[in-house]
Write a protein that holds these residues in place. Sequence first.
Motif, short mmCIF file in Angstrom:
data_model
loop_
_atom_site.label_atom_id
_atom_site.label_comp_id
_atom_site.label_asym_id
_atom_site.label_seq_id
_atom_site.Cartn_x
_atom_site.Cartn_y
_atom_site.Cartn_z
N ARG A 1 -34.58 -19.95 33.51
CA ARG A 1 -35.23 -19.50 32.28
C ARG A 1 -35.66 -20.64 31.36
O ARG A 1 -36.13 -20.38 30.25
CB ARG A 1 -34.32 -18.51 31.54
CG ARG A 1 -34.12 -17.25 32.32
CD ARG A 1 -33.13 -16.27 31.74
NE ARG A 1 -33.00 -15.16 32.67
CZ ARG A 1 -32.25 -15.19 33.77
NH1 ARG A 1 -31.53 -16.25 34.05
NH2 ARG A 1 -32.22 -14.15 34.60
N ASP A 2 -35.48 -21.90 31.77
CA ASP A 2 -36.01 -22.99 30.95
C ASP A 2 -37.51 -23.05 31.18
O ASP A 2 -38.03 -22.39 32.09
CB ASP A 2 -35.35 -24.32 31.36
CG ASP A 2 -33.91 -24.40 30.89
OD1 ASP A 2 -33.68 -24.28 29.68
OD2 ASP A 2 -33.02 -24.57 31.74
N SER A 3 -38.22 -23.86 30.37
CA SER A 3 -39.66 -23.94 30.61
C SER A 3 -39.88 -24.58 32.00
O SER A 3 -39.17 -25.50 32.39
CB SER A 3 -40.37 -24.75 29.51
OG SER A 3 -39.93 -26.06 29.55
N ASN A 4 -40.79 -24.01 32.71
CA ASN A 4 -41.05 -24.34 34.13
C ASN A 4 -39.89 -23.94 35.05
O ASN A 4 -39.76 -24.42 36.18
CB ASN A 4 -41.38 -25.83 34.31
CG ASN A 4 -42.31 -26.04 35.49
OD1 ASN A 4 -43.07 -25.12 35.84
ND2 ASN A 4 -42.25 -27.19 36.13
N PHE B 1 -16.83 -21.77 34.15
CA PHE B 1 -17.79 -20.71 34.47
C PHE B 1 -19.19 -21.35 34.40
O PHE B 1 -19.67 -21.69 33.33
CB PHE B 1 -17.64 -19.58 33.46
CG PHE B 1 -18.63 -18.45 33.64
CD1 PHE B 1 -18.82 -17.86 34.88
CD2 PHE B 1 -19.35 -17.96 32.55
CE1 PHE B 1 -19.73 -16.82 35.04
CE2 PHE B 1 -20.26 -16.92 32.71
CZ PHE B 1 -20.45 -16.35 33.95
N SER B 2 -19.80 -21.56 35.57
CA SER B 2 -21.05 -22.34 35.58
C SER B 2 -22.28 -21.50 35.88
O SER B 2 -22.22 -20.45 36.51
CB SER B 2 -20.94 -23.50 36.58
OG SER B 2 -20.86 -23.04 37.91
N GLY B 3 -23.42 -22.04 35.41
CA GLY B 3 -24.73 -21.44 35.70
C GLY B 3 -25.69 -22.53 36.14
O GLY B 3 -25.29 -23.68 36.40
N GLN C 1 -27.65 -14.69 29.86
CA GLN C 1 -28.60 -13.58 29.68
C GLN C 1 -28.50 -12.53 30.77
O GLN C 1 -29.19 -11.52 30.73
CB GLN C 1 -30.03 -14.14 29.65
CG GLN C 1 -30.34 -14.78 28.31
CD GLN C 1 -31.81 -15.11 28.19
OE1 GLN C 1 -32.67 -14.35 28.61
NE2 GLN C 1 -32.08 -16.27 27.63
N VAL C 2 -27.70 -12.83 31.81
CA VAL C 2 -27.64 -11.87 32.92
C VAL C 2 -26.29 -11.16 32.95
O VAL C 2 -25.24 -11.78 33.09
CB VAL C 2 -27.93 -12.57 34.27
CG1 VAL C 2 -27.71 -11.63 35.44
CG2 VAL C 2 -29.37 -13.07 34.28
N TYR C 3 -26.36 -9.86 32.74
CA TYR C 3 -25.20 -9.00 32.76
C TYR C 3 -25.02 -8.47 34.18
O TYR C 3 -26.01 -8.29 34.86
CB TYR C 3 -25.46 -7.83 31.77
CG TYR C 3 -24.23 -7.04 31.47
CD1 TYR C 3 -23.30 -7.49 30.52
CD2 TYR C 3 -23.97 -5.87 32.18
CE1 TYR C 3 -22.15 -6.75 30.28
CE2 TYR C 3 -22.82 -5.15 31.94
CZ TYR C 3 -21.91 -5.60 30.99
OH TYR C 3 -20.77 -4.89 30.77
#
Length: 238
Positions: free
Chosen positions: A26-29, A11-13, A180-182
């Motif tokens: 959502r990481d910095s930058n 399950f990848s993002g 973080q995304v439902y």
Amino acid sequence: MTKKLLNIVVFSGAGMSAESGIPTFRDSNGLWENYSIHEVATPQAWKHDPDLVTKFYNQRRKNILESIPNEAHLEISRFESINPITVITQNIDDLHERSGSTRVLHLHGNIMQSKSSGPDTEKAYYDINSWELKSTDKCPDGYRLRPHVVWFGEEVYELSNAAKIIKEADILIVIGTSLQVYPASGLIHETNPDCKRYIIDPKCEEMIVPSDFVKVNSSASAGIKTVLENIKKVLTKG
Ligand code: OAD
């Protein structure tokens, strides 16, 4: 003697494609630090300014077309010669497919496709063969084409298919997602009680997941190599 195959699901993002040079959200930058979700990733944004939304996704498509699969994608696709792996990805890029993975389900759409912005045409997708979707590109019914991307507030059509796949997994490997995304993030809870679960992410120590998850605090490429080597040992043992 034929060996028993395992049902392995990845399950990848966005972190999966980070080493290919595609920014996460959502990481910095990350992308959502530089763009407003409301202006580019909602149905309201499309209604308000379709040109801006089209331009945003044209830039994403250009970046993706200029990128190539990284070692993490390749480790997964190469493993298919030992044991099949089903990939469920939140990514809209096609790097899993380009690396050679044969079973890929896109939860949040596919940037290389468009669909009609008209009513009742959700299931018809059209291939985009360049980086650019133009304002003049229309579906056969005359509606302007929009990117095939699931925006905030839209239904995730592949959710039940993904849940079905995850329920049957012997091993679930979650990789490069902030969860973080439902509703996508809820999928990690759909496994059966015997499923062995891993999470690979440089920030996994900070993430709240059920206690049986094996946390691999690592980049996608190094982490998946370690995890798949362990699985290979189990498979070849018996
Ligand atoms: P996020 O940007 O929320 O999370 C990316 C995750 O990748 C973070 O947990 C990072 O720590 C991790 N990461 C960064 N670099 C990495 C690397 N080299 N190797 C492994 N992990 C790394 O992205 P997603 O969780 O995928 O939705 O975001 C979910 C959804 O939110 C996306 O599908 C997108 C976005 O809005 C839509 O566009 C509909």
